[in-house]
Structure formats: C-alpha cells, structure tokens
Design a protein around this motif. Structure first.
Motif, PDB file in Angstrom:
ATOM      1  N   MET A   1       0.775  -1.190  -0.104  1.00  0.00           N
ATOM      2  CA  MET A   1      -0.022   0.089  -0.013  1.00  0.00           C
ATOM      3  C   MET A   1       1.040   1.329   0.119  1.00  0.00           C
ATOM      4  O   MET A   1       1.864   1.518   0.893  1.00  0.00           O
ATOM      5  CB  MET A   1      -1.009   0.026   1.283  1.00  0.00           C
ATOM      6  CG  MET A   1      -1.790   1.027   1.196  1.00  0.00           C
ATOM      7  SD  MET A   1      -3.218   1.134   0.115  1.00  0.00           S
ATOM      8  CE  MET A   1      -4.327   0.195   0.576  1.00  0.00           C
ATOM      9  N   GLN A   2       0.687   1.955  -0.975  1.00  0.00           N
ATOM     10  CA  GLN A   2       1.429   3.551  -1.030  1.00  0.00           C
ATOM     11  C   GLN A   2       0.524   4.295  -0.472  1.00  0.00           C
ATOM     12  O   GLN A   2      -0.523   4.681  -0.737  1.00  0.00           O
ATOM     13  CB  GLN A   2       1.423   3.892  -2.409  1.00  0.00           C
ATOM     14  CG  GLN A   2       2.296   2.727  -3.235  1.00  0.00           C
ATOM     15  CD  GLN A   2       2.423   3.032  -4.826  1.00  0.00           C
ATOM     16  OE1 GLN A   2       3.281   4.037  -5.092  1.00  0.00           O
ATOM     17  NE2 GLN A   2       1.446   2.620  -5.627  1.00  0.00           N
ATOM     18  N   GLU A   3       1.025   5.163   0.731  1.00  0.00           N
ATOM     19  CA  GLU A   3       0.151   5.811   1.519  1.00  0.00           C
ATOM     20  C   GLU A   3       0.825   7.048   1.276  1.00  0.00           C
ATOM     21  O   GLU A   3       2.135   7.706   1.541  1.00  0.00           O
ATOM     22  CB  GLU A   3       0.122   5.632   2.928  1.00  0.00           C
ATOM     23  CG  GLU A   3      -0.226   4.330   3.198  1.00  0.00           C
ATOM     24  CD  GLU A   3      -0.431   3.695   4.610  1.00  0.00           C
ATOM     25  OE1 GLU A   3      -0.326   4.596   5.558  1.00  0.00           O
ATOM     26  OE2 GLU A   3      -0.813   2.468   4.959  1.00  0.00           O
ATOM     27  N   VAL A   4      -0.172   8.299   1.144  1.00  0.00           N
ATOM     28  CA  VAL A   4       0.218   9.801   1.030  1.00  0.00           C
ATOM     29  C   VAL A   4      -0.631  10.698   1.702  1.00  0.00           C
ATOM     30  O   VAL A   4      -2.070  10.424   1.789  1.00  0.00           O
ATOM     31  CB  VAL A   4       0.035  10.209  -0.434  1.00  0.00           C
ATOM     32  CG1 VAL A   4       0.646  11.661  -0.590  1.00  0.00           C
ATOM     33  CG2 VAL A   4       0.957   9.271  -1.321  1.00  0.00           C
ATOM     34  N   ASP A   5      -0.172  11.421   2.571  1.00  0.00           N
ATOM     35  CA  ASP A   5      -1.076  12.469   3.446  1.00  0.00           C
ATOM     36  C   ASP A   5      -0.889  13.818   2.656  1.00  0.00           C
ATOM     37  O   ASP A   5       0.007  14.258   2.181  1.00  0.00           O
ATOM     38  CB  ASP A   5      -0.120  12.728   4.636  1.00  0.00           C
ATOM     39  CG  ASP A   5      -0.450  11.347   5.689  1.00  0.00           C
ATOM     40  OD1 ASP A   5      -1.469  10.596   5.543  1.00  0.00           O
ATOM     41  OD2 ASP A   5       0.298  11.305   6.338  1.00  0.00           O
ATOM     42  N   ILE A   6      -2.274  14.418   2.556  1.00  0.00           N
ATOM     43  CA  ILE A   6      -2.347  15.499   1.727  1.00  0.00           C
ATOM     44  C   ILE A   6      -3.338  16.479   2.514  1.00  0.00           C
ATOM     45  O   ILE A   6      -4.133  16.297   3.280  1.00  0.00           O
ATOM     46  CB  ILE A   6      -3.137  15.507   0.447  1.00  0.00           C
ATOM     47  CG1 ILE A   6      -2.417  14.206  -0.269  1.00  0.00           C
ATOM     48  CG2 ILE A   6      -3.312  16.659  -0.425  1.00  0.00           C
ATOM     49  CD1 ILE A   6      -3.327  13.715  -1.391  1.00  0.00           C
ATOM     50  N   THR A   7      -2.694  17.728   2.590  1.00  0.00           N
ATOM     51  CA  THR A   7      -3.354  18.912   3.488  1.00  0.00           C
ATOM     52  C   THR A   7      -4.277  19.663   2.554  1.00  0.00           C
ATOM     53  O   THR A   7      -3.606  20.027   1.680  1.00  0.00           O
ATOM     54  CB  THR A   7      -2.382  19.700   4.308  1.00  0.00           C
ATOM     55  OG1 THR A   7      -1.559  18.768   5.233  1.00  0.00           O
ATOM     56  CG2 THR A   7      -3.053  20.793   5.144  1.00  0.00           C
ATOM     57  N   VAL A   8      -5.229  19.915   2.869  1.00  0.00           N
ATOM     58  CA  VAL A   8      -6.051  20.673   1.973  1.00  0.00           C
ATOM     59  C   VAL A   8      -6.612  22.184   2.525  1.00  0.00           C
ATOM     60  O   VAL A   8      -6.978  22.241   3.815  1.00  0.00           O
ATOM     61  CB  VAL A   8      -7.531  20.007   1.567  1.00  0.00           C
ATOM     62  CG1 VAL A   8      -8.300  21.086   0.773  1.00  0.00           C
ATOM     63  CG2 VAL A   8      -7.421  18.723   1.176  1.00  0.00           C
ATOM     64  N   LYS A   9      -5.752  23.017   2.168  1.00  0.00           N
ATOM     65  CA  LYS A   9      -5.939  24.612   2.900  1.00  0.00           C
ATOM     66  C   LYS A   9      -5.533  25.322   1.771  1.00  0.00           C
ATOM     67  O   LYS A   9      -4.220  25.690   1.495  1.00  0.00           O
ATOM     68  CB  LYS A   9      -5.115  24.469   4.001  1.00  0.00           C
ATOM     69  CG  LYS A   9      -5.352  26.199   4.723  1.00  0.00           C
ATOM     70  CD  LYS A   9      -4.890  25.981   6.094  1.00  0.00           C
ATOM     71  CE  LYS A   9      -4.968  27.110   6.882  1.00  0.00           C
ATOM     72  NZ  LYS A   9      -4.375  27.112   8.036  1.00  0.00           N
ATOM     73  N   GLY A  10      -6.351  25.999   0.954  1.00  0.00           N
ATOM     74  CA  GLY A  10      -6.372  26.847  -0.036  1.00  0.00           C
ATOM     75  C   GLY A  10      -5.721  26.241  -1.217  1.00  0.00           C
ATOM     76  O   GLY A  10      -5.165  27.049  -2.182  1.00  0.00           O
ATOM     77  N   GLY A  11      -5.583  24.926  -1.188  1.00  0.00           N
ATOM     78  CA  GLY A  11      -4.931  24.269  -2.462  1.00  0.00           C
ATOM     79  C   GLY A  11      -4.685  22.804  -1.762  1.00  0.00           C
ATOM     80  O   GLY A  11      -5.086  22.749  -0.565  1.00  0.00           O
ATOM     81  N   TYR A  12      -3.844  22.026  -2.456  1.00  0.00           N
ATOM     82  CA  TYR A  12      -3.656  20.735  -2.044  1.00  0.00           C
ATOM     83  C   TYR A  12      -2.020  20.694  -1.790  1.00  0.00           C
ATOM     84  O   TYR A  12      -1.147  21.219  -2.536  1.00  0.00           O
ATOM     85  CB  TYR A  12      -3.787  19.787  -3.079  1.00  0.00           C
ATOM     86  CG  TYR A  12      -5.403  19.780  -3.334  1.00  0.00           C
ATOM     87  CD1 TYR A  12      -6.085  19.020  -2.396  1.00  0.00           C
ATOM     88  CD2 TYR A  12      -5.655  19.957  -4.609  1.00  0.00           C
ATOM     89  CE1 TYR A  12      -7.614  18.929  -2.612  1.00  0.00           C
ATOM     90  CE2 TYR A  12      -6.987  20.049  -4.889  1.00  0.00           C
ATOM     91  CZ  TYR A  12      -8.051  19.628  -3.975  1.00  0.00           C
ATOM     92  OH  TYR A  12      -9.556  19.259  -4.162  1.00  0.00           O
TER      93      TYR A  12
END
Length: 86
Positions: A1-12
């Motif tokens: 499993m490839q895991e990626v954390d993405i923050t969404v705040k005015g964009g990605y």
C-alpha cells in the motif's frame, strides 16, 4: 500500500503525488479549513467523488492501472492537483 498524506488548505499540499502503477494507493486528505471551495474532491479518471468534512481526514483508496498524469480538483475546479503514476 502506497500511503500519501495531503493537506487541503487553499490548495493541496503536496499538489503533485507520485505513485507506482499496479500498487494500491491510499490518499489521506486532511481538510484544514472551512472554505466551501474545498469541501468536495473530484478524481474523474478514477470515478471518485468525495465530500471532505472540515478538520477531518478522508481516506481515498484506488488502484492505478495505467501510467500517466491524472488531475484531481475541488468541486469548483479551482483547486488542482496531479497524481503521477509511473
């Protein structure tokens, strides 16, 4: 499993994600705002549409079968990111 954390705040952040073809991917979208623009995530190439509740993490799982660059956006198309499958 490839895991990626993405923050969404005015964009990605990050807005370009590189993954390997043929391996399952788990994207964790944390929406760190209440801006209505970012409340929906669209990944049309994977037929994915998700609501992103404010200040919560939403998991999106997919299995990229083809190499290429696939765009993801907010519901209004203003916030943009790319999933690069190698």
């Amino acid at each position: 499993m490839q895991e990626v954390d993405i923050t969404v705040k005015g964009g990605y952040s990050p807005d370009v994600i590189e993954v390997e073809r043929g391996k399952p991917v788990q994207l964790s979208f944390y929406r760190d705002e209440e801006n209505s623009c970012s409340e929906e995530l669209l990944m049309p190439d994977f037929s994915i549409r998700r609501d992103l509740p404010a200040f919560k993490t939403t998991l999106v799982e997919l299995l990229p079968q083809q190499a290429g660059t696939f765009t993801f956006t907010c519901g209004m198309g203003m916030l943009r990111g790319s999933l690069v499958v190698k």
